[in-house]
Design an enzyme around this catalytic site. Structure first.
Site, PDB file in Angstrom:
ATOM      1  N   GLU A   1      85.909 -34.046  31.856  1.00  7.30           N
ATOM      2  CA  GLU A   1      86.050 -33.949  33.315  1.00  7.30           C
ATOM      3  C   GLU A   1      85.182 -34.987  34.034  1.00  7.30           C
ATOM      4  O   GLU A   1      85.557 -35.507  35.080  1.00  7.30           O
ATOM      5  CB  GLU A   1      85.696 -32.533  33.785  1.00  7.30           C
ATOM      6  CG  GLU A   1      86.728 -31.511  33.324  1.00  7.30           C
ATOM      7  CD  GLU A   1      86.330 -30.089  33.672  1.00  7.30           C
ATOM      8  OE1 GLU A   1      85.360 -29.592  33.060  1.00  7.30           O
ATOM      9  OE2 GLU A   1      86.970 -29.490  34.547  1.00  7.30           O
TER      10      GLU A   1
ATOM     11  N   GLY B   1      83.693 -30.257  30.190  1.00 10.45           N
ATOM     12  CA  GLY B   1      83.026 -30.931  31.294  1.00 10.45           C
ATOM     13  C   GLY B   1      82.795 -32.411  31.017  1.00 10.45           C
ATOM     14  O   GLY B   1      82.733 -33.224  31.948  1.00 10.45           O
TER      15      GLY B   1
ATOM     16  N   ALA C   1      80.038 -28.788  29.245  1.00 13.71           N
ATOM     17  CA  ALA C   1      78.935 -28.138  29.947  1.00 13.71           C
ATOM     18  C   ALA C   1      77.989 -27.559  28.901  1.00 13.71           C
ATOM     19  O   ALA C   1      78.366 -27.379  27.749  1.00 13.71           O
ATOM     20  CB  ALA C   1      79.484 -27.028  30.832  1.00 13.71           C
TER      21      ALA C   1
ATOM     22  N   GLU D   1      87.993 -25.358  26.950  1.00 10.89           N
ATOM     23  CA  GLU D   1      87.402 -24.203  27.645  1.00 10.89           C
ATOM     24  C   GLU D   1      88.118 -22.908  27.320  1.00 10.89           C
ATOM     25  O   GLU D   1      87.508 -21.832  27.295  1.00 10.89           O
ATOM     26  CB  GLU D   1      87.417 -24.431  29.160  1.00 10.89           C
ATOM     27  CG  GLU D   1      86.346 -25.370  29.680  1.00 10.89           C
ATOM     28  CD  GLU D   1      86.744 -26.835  29.625  1.00 10.89           C
ATOM     29  OE1 GLU D   1      87.740 -27.162  28.926  1.00 10.89           O
ATOM     30  OE2 GLU D   1      86.070 -27.658  30.261  1.00 10.89           O
TER      31      GLU D   1
END
Ligand code: 3HC
Ligand code: NAI
Length: 694
Positions: A107, A104, A65, A127
């Site tokens: 993911e 992310g 992210a 994370e």
């Protein structure tokens, strides 16, 4: 080719749609990437593509992210919506991965139906290092592919795994040798096969066999928690990550996802993650030196010289051998050289990450000598002899005669004046401090110290080589103790005074340990040895340390110091005899004995550090407040979930810090209680220490 957003394009190769993300530097999932991806999957399907390949341009697959967006108002489609468009596409989606698929990014890849990766690619859910957990389904999908034990390990450590491991674990379906073109071709070929063979649209969320193995196995989770308890003390995120994996094992996918979402929100809005996200950028900012631009030429480091193979020299040398740089190590005599190299070999042999063959390969990079003339072909020489100015000046004068033009001459001094050392040479522009922390092959911090004359190129080289050997480098200017030890010294003064007023060494250490530091000052002194710099002949019983040394207490090394140590387990026990010795001495010095509260211990140990940090900033010794935090997190184990001393002071509130420093300053002596004008100004203006920049 269609440009879907500023960072995403849609292409066609025959009947396969290719969606490319190009969002330098690391293809983070900024809002326009999510927008482009959502549109891309929709348009590819509408356009009748038979399969879709997702690939990234530049140096890496999506690395996570966009952390800089976390504190901003949400914009564009959510990541979960984007992933849904991908996972529910009616045609096979293949993720083509190079560089690092992190957070992310991984993911997103887990929502493809198939994954191919370059052999050099790396995969991880880091994370936890930001005080978070994977909040886009990763906590539920990763265990379904790699199994619960591996997912627990990856998510609580943030560790990246290589492509071979990822392939063996089923995280990727195909591993590809070669470059980016080879990856693209392999992904297109995979897509063609998927279409031709009518391969299923495999959704990771539907897999159950690997999580079923851990279903209801409470012992597995209890054992795992116990195994990481020490390393993760004080941190919230590792525990929350474990809870999510438990949910993956025990609950249906959608319910697990809800657990993930709720715990993610809790972490994201909490203070620990805010501090850790701040710290992520602080560490990267430290590398930027305003008057040393990125394109400053650096010296090529082909061979490194290390002078002195003692506690520091050996460890310093290992850092370079570890990345394949040959090292010439010079000692004053053969015996010291043999001893130093012996310690290096033992360190390698003891390390679990070094195979016997690697031990030999690394040792082969060392050339031992007792003649400094052998430094003649070194590009960087680091001096690590005793901490003595006359000695340092004399060896630098010698190095000046020996080192080739342009070579960098560095000192590992912890306190001494780099300008004075440089004055012994004819080329002060090539002299710099490179202050490693003990053990030098392990500790992440490298404090580089620029003298008045140090050239931009020497600075750029020291910063650059620091990064290459895996250190976090911070630049300081010259002052006694530089950034880290100068601040540490202030804490030491107060800790020593607190035990004279009635606090015990155990209380002071406990308060700081509970705050999150790895150990307090007295446990640290015992570990280092109470007799460092102590001489029986000159000892005059004038402070607690001298008294302890005079009574035969040397610290951990002889089992007796501020604490007594169990000879087998090395466990420390507070010693009433020591408390009594301190009390007697304190009374003889006129100290009244009283109960000292834990809160007072904390404030008196930490506020002088904050005050000194502000003075260091005011004097221009550190470039920015965040650099001080980086020094303290990496060099002294300041808990990163509290950001660093500057960030922590801001979170307490500078007005409160200033009021307390004034209050203590009224009854306690010492410069460290004299309020920093900068701190006073920032408190009055609502400024922040961690945002201050010179
Ligand atoms: N968001 C925003 N910026 C990022 C970023 C991210 N995720 N990752 C890196 N950057 C920026 C850095 O700040 C740096 O900027 P600068 O040049 O202006 O200083 C630049 O990208 C290059 O980064 P590095 O200096 O770290 O480059 P390296 O080549 O040494 O390392 C990397 C590359 C391994 C990708 C490293 O940057 C990294 O580990 N990044 C963070 C990865 C991460 O934590 N991902 C998870 C994010 S959280 C998440 O995904 C939540 C999700 O679960 C919902
Ligand atoms: P040490 O005493 O363990 O090692 C010093 C080594 O230098 C000895 O092996 C000695 O034989 C050798 N030496 C002395 N004079 C020499 C000469 N003229 N030529 C060649 N070799 C010579 O000391 P340590 O702890 O390694 O410290 C070295 C330097 O590193 C000091 O400046 C110290 O302040 C600094 N430092 C020490 C840290 C620590 O925790 N020990 C941490 C950071 C810096």
């Amino acid at each position: 080719m269609a440009q879907l957003s500023e960072s995403v394009t849609l292409d066609r190769e025959g009947d396969v749609a290719v969606i490319t993300v190009d969002n330098p530097p690391v293809n983070a999932l900024s809002w326009h990437v999510r927008q482009g991806l959502s549109d891309g999957f929709a348009q590819a399907v509408e356009g009748g593509a038979a399969a879709i390949v997702l690939i990234c341009a530049g140096r890496t697959f999506i690395a996570g992210a966009d952390i800089s967006e976390f504190s901003q108002a949400p914009k564009g489609p959510s990541l979960l919506d984007t992933q849904s468009a991908m996972e529910n596409a009616p045609v096979p989606v293949i993720a083509a991965i190079h560089g690092t698929a992190l957070g992310g990014g991984l993911e997103v890849a887990l929502c493809a139906h198939y994954r191919v990766g370059l052999a050099s690619a790396k995969f991880g859910l880091p994370e936890v290092n930001l005080g978070l957990l994977p909040g886009a389904g990763g906590t539920q999908r990763l265990p379904r592919l790699v199994g619960v034990p591996k997912a627990l390990d990856m998510m609580t450590s943030g560790r990246h795994i290589g492509a071979a491991e990822a392939h063996a674990d089923g995280l990727i379906d195909e591993m590809v040798d070669g470059d980016h073109d080879a990856l693209r071709n392999a992904a297109l070929a995979f897509a063609a096969r998927a279409v031709a063979n009518n391969m299923p649209l495999a959704k990771v969320r539907d897999r159950d066999e690997k999580v079923a193995e851990a279903r209801g196995d409470e012992q597995l989770f209890a054992d795992f928690r116990a195994s990481i308890a020490r390393k993760t003390r004080g941190f919230l995120a590792p525990e929350y990550n474990i809870r999510c994996v438990e949910a993956a094992a025990n609950l249906p996918f959608e319910e697990g996802l809800q657990v993930e979402q709720q715990l993610f929100r809790e972490l994201m809005t909490g203070p620990q993650s805010a501090a850790q996200r701040y710290y992520f950028f602080a560490e990267r900012a430290a590398n930027k030196i305003p008057d040393v631009p990125k394109d400053t030429p650096t010296v090529d480091i082909g061979r490194v010289g290390v002078l002195g193979a003692g506690t520091m020299g050996g460890g310093i040398a290992m850092n370079f051998a570890n990345i394949g740089i040959p090292v010439t190590i010079v000692e004053r005599d053969q015996e010291s050289l043999d001893r130093g190299l012996g310690v290096v070999r033992k360190n390698y042999e003891r390390s679990r990450s070094t195979t016997p063959q690697q031990v030999e390969e690394r040792m082969a990079l060392f050339t031992g000598s007792t003649d400094k003339a052998d430094f003649a072909d070194c590009d960087l020489v680091i001096e690590a002899v005793f901490e003595d100015m006359d000695l340092k000046k004399s060896v630098f004068a010698e190095l000046d005669q020996i080192c080739k033009p342009g070579a960098i001459m560095a000192s590992n001094t912890s306190f001494l004046d780099i300008d004075q050392i440089a004055s012994a040479t004819s080329r002060p522009e090539s002299v710099i401090g490179m202050h490693f922390f003990s053990p030098a092959n392990v500790m992440k911090l490298l404090e580089n110290i620029r003298g008045e004359a140090t050239s931009a190129s020497a600075i750029a080289t020291a910063m650059d080589i620091g990064k290459r050997i895996g250190k976090v480098a911070v630049l300081s200017r010259v002052c006694p103790g530089f950034i880290g030890n100068r601040i540490l010294a202030q804490r030491a003064v107060e800790a020593n005074r607190l035990i004279l007023e009635g606090a015990t060494p155990e209380q002071v250490d406990r308060v700081l340990y509970d705050f999150g530091l790895p150990m307090g000052p007295f446990a640290m002194s015992d570990l280092a040895g109470l007799d460092i710099g102590w001489k029986a002949e000159t000892s005059s019983g004038s402070n607690v340390r001298e008294i302890l040394c005079e009574s035969g207490r040397r610290g951990q090394k002889n089992g007796r110091g501020y604490y007594t140590y169990d000879p087998d387990t090395r466990a420390a026990t507070p010693d009433p005899e020591v408390v009594e010795m301190i009390r007697e001495f304190a009374v003889s010095q006129g100290y009244e004995q009283r109960e000292v509260s834990d809160q007072e211990v904390l404030e008196r140990c930490l506020y002088p550090m904050v005050n000194e940090g502000a003075k260091i900033l005011d004097e221009g010794i550190a470039i920015r407040g965040s650099d001080i935090d980086v020094v303290w997190v990496n060099g002294y184990g300041w808990p990163v979930y509290r950001g660093g001393p500057m960030y922590w002071a801001d979170s307490v509130g500078l007005a409160e810090v200033v009021a307390k420093i004034r209050e203590y300053g009224e009854r306690l002596e010492g410069d460290h209680w004299k309020l920093s004008p900068l701190l006073e100004r920032l408190a009055a203006d609502g400024g922040k220490l961690h945002q201050f920049s010179n």
